[in-house]
Motif scaffolding. Structure first.
Motif, short mmCIF file in Angstrom:
data_model
loop_
_atom_site.label_atom_id
_atom_site.label_comp_id
_atom_site.label_asym_id
_atom_site.label_seq_id
_atom_site.Cartn_x
_atom_site.Cartn_y
_atom_site.Cartn_z
N ILE A 184 0.82 -1.22 0.00
CA ILE A 184 0.00 0.00 0.00
C ILE A 184 0.85 1.27 0.00
CG2 ILE A 184 -2.00 -1.10 1.08
CD1 ILE A 184 -1.13 0.18 3.74
N GLY A 185 2.16 1.14 0.15
CA GLY A 185 3.04 2.30 0.04
C GLY A 185 3.04 3.22 1.24
N THR A 186 2.29 2.87 2.26
CA THR A 186 2.26 3.66 3.49
C THR A 186 2.09 2.70 4.65
OG1 THR A 186 1.30 5.61 4.56
CG2 THR A 186 -0.24 4.07 3.51
N THR A 187 1.99 3.22 5.84
CA THR A 187 1.83 2.36 7.00
C THR A 187 1.23 3.18 8.14
OG1 THR A 187 2.95 0.67 8.33
CG2 THR A 187 4.12 2.76 8.01
N ALA A 188 0.95 2.52 9.24
CA ALA A 188 0.41 3.21 10.42
C ALA A 188 0.82 2.43 11.65
CB ALA A 188 -1.11 3.33 10.34
N SER A 189 1.34 3.14 12.63
CA SER A 189 1.69 2.49 13.89
C SER A 189 0.52 2.54 14.87
CB SER A 189 2.92 3.16 14.50
OG SER A 189 2.77 4.56 14.53
#
Length: 378
Positions: free
Chosen positions: A36-41
């Motif tokens: 998805i080219g991004t992430t989230a912590s």
């Protein structure tokens, strides 16, 4: 990429390769891992599992310099909001109409964002609170961190990392309703450093994690009157608390608290009524957060150092299975929309799993080992 709704799903954000692992929350199987080219912590996950049930609902993420909504059915970016900070915490109101954000240093600002997908002002900032006034600490602001809601959604609780305060926000008026000083309890420690928190579904309790001292502490509050929080207990290592509590989740019985303690690689289970540790669940690796499935019967815990998700049964309080996911999983949330990956996305995910850098590599803030703005990259 297509999607199907009414399928209980857990979304795991793999910070090491910018992929998302999609888990069938009934069969406890990984359906796919997609790039998805991004992430989230720390994605919004307190009420999100019960709100995200149609393809055009959104997954709300903390990303570099702000927050972003991904459309659940397609995993495409729907909106991005800059906050002036790389460290952001966010939560959806219980009815999903608004997103409340704590933007920590250097912004020290609370944001309220229109999160109603059919609204003409979707994604717009509807109100802000400047939190810098009256504090002159080393970070030039109180450091507002996590956001958690009283069940009616009228009030939000925000622990302030640098201000040593617990702030209660009136969500509709979007102003500070009250603020309580939080004192340290560890000998020789000058700051309580509260920063993450979870309110119970029935509105009785609030649990707050503290980066206090060497091992951290956990406070339990009575918030039956949300405008007058009362601290009931502060648990330390001497009480059996695991090392450096980071986040927590409260069970469907409203009386069982699961605290994620990465420095001891386990989960501390606490009885909220007695404010006592009743169990420690070994994870065998570092885990910082978790999410409930939509039915709130199982906890899905990304174990970052094992590249897997541990599934914990809420009643049995034990791990029932472990699922292999992408590299360095960190954040997780849930819903009832099953995104379907296209060939390009799965191919990129496969390349990423082999160590190739592919596509965008957007950063996110996190605590611990990850590709994030706090660490300056991998």
């Amino acid at each position: 990429m297509g999607s199907e709704a009414d399928e209980p799903t857990v979304y795991v954000f793999n910070t090491g390769d910018r992929t998302l692992s999609v888990i069938d929350a009934v069969a406890d199987e990984v359906v796919t891992t997609t790039h998805i080219g991004t992430t989230a912590s720390f994605p919004a996950n307190q009420y999100a599992p019960r709100l995200t049930d149609v393809p055009d609902d959104h997954l709300w993420l903390n990303v570099s310099n702000g927050v972003r909504a991904l459309t659940a059915g397609s995993l495409e970016s729907a909106i991005s909001v800059e906050t002036g900070s790389g460290a952001n915490w966010l939560a959806l109101t219980p009815n999903g109409s608004s997103l409340v954000v704590s933007a920590r240093e250097p912004a020290h600002t609370q944001y309220r964002i229109d999160a109603a997908r059919r609204s003409k002002t979707f994604g717009e900032v509807t109100a802000t609170i400047d939190r810098t006034e009256g504090y002159d600490g080393r970070r030039n602001g109180p450091g507002p961190c996590d956001v958690t809601f009283h069940p009616e959604g009228t009030y939000a609780f925000v622990p302030d990392l640098y201000g040593d305060t617990l702030t209660v926000l009136d969500v509709k008026a979007f102003e500070v309703a009250t603020q309580v000083a939080v004192e340290p309890v560890v000998d020789g420690v000058e700051a309580a450093r509260p920063w993450m928190g979870t309110a119970s579904w029935d509105g009785q309790y609030l649990a707050v994690e503290h980066s206090e001292g060497t091992n951290g502490t956990e406070s339990i509050w009575d918030v039956s009157d949300p405008t007058a929080p009362e601290e009931l207990a502060r648990l330390t290592a001497a009480d059996g608390l695991g090392a450096m509590p980071l986040t927590s989740e409260i069970g469907p019985d409203d009386r069982t608290l699961f605290v994620f303690t990465p420095n001891s690689q386990d989960v501390t289970v606490i009885d909220l009524d007695t404010q006592s540790v009743v169990k420690r669940i070994a994870l065998g690796g570092n885990a910082y957060v978790s999410t409930w499935n939509p039915e709130r019967t199982k906890l899905y815990v990304p174990v970052q150092t094992r590249n897997e998700v541990a599934v914990i049964d809420a009643d049995e309080r034990k791990i029932t299975t472990r699922l292999e996911v992408g590299a360095k999983p960190y954040g997780a949330t849930a819903g009832s929309v099953r995104p379907r990956s296209g060939m390009t996305d799965t191919t990129l995910a496969s390349l990423a799993s082999l160590g190739f850098t592919v596509g965008k590599q957007e950063m996110t803030y996190c605590r611990g080992e990850c590709y994030c703005s706090a660490d300056g990259g991998p």
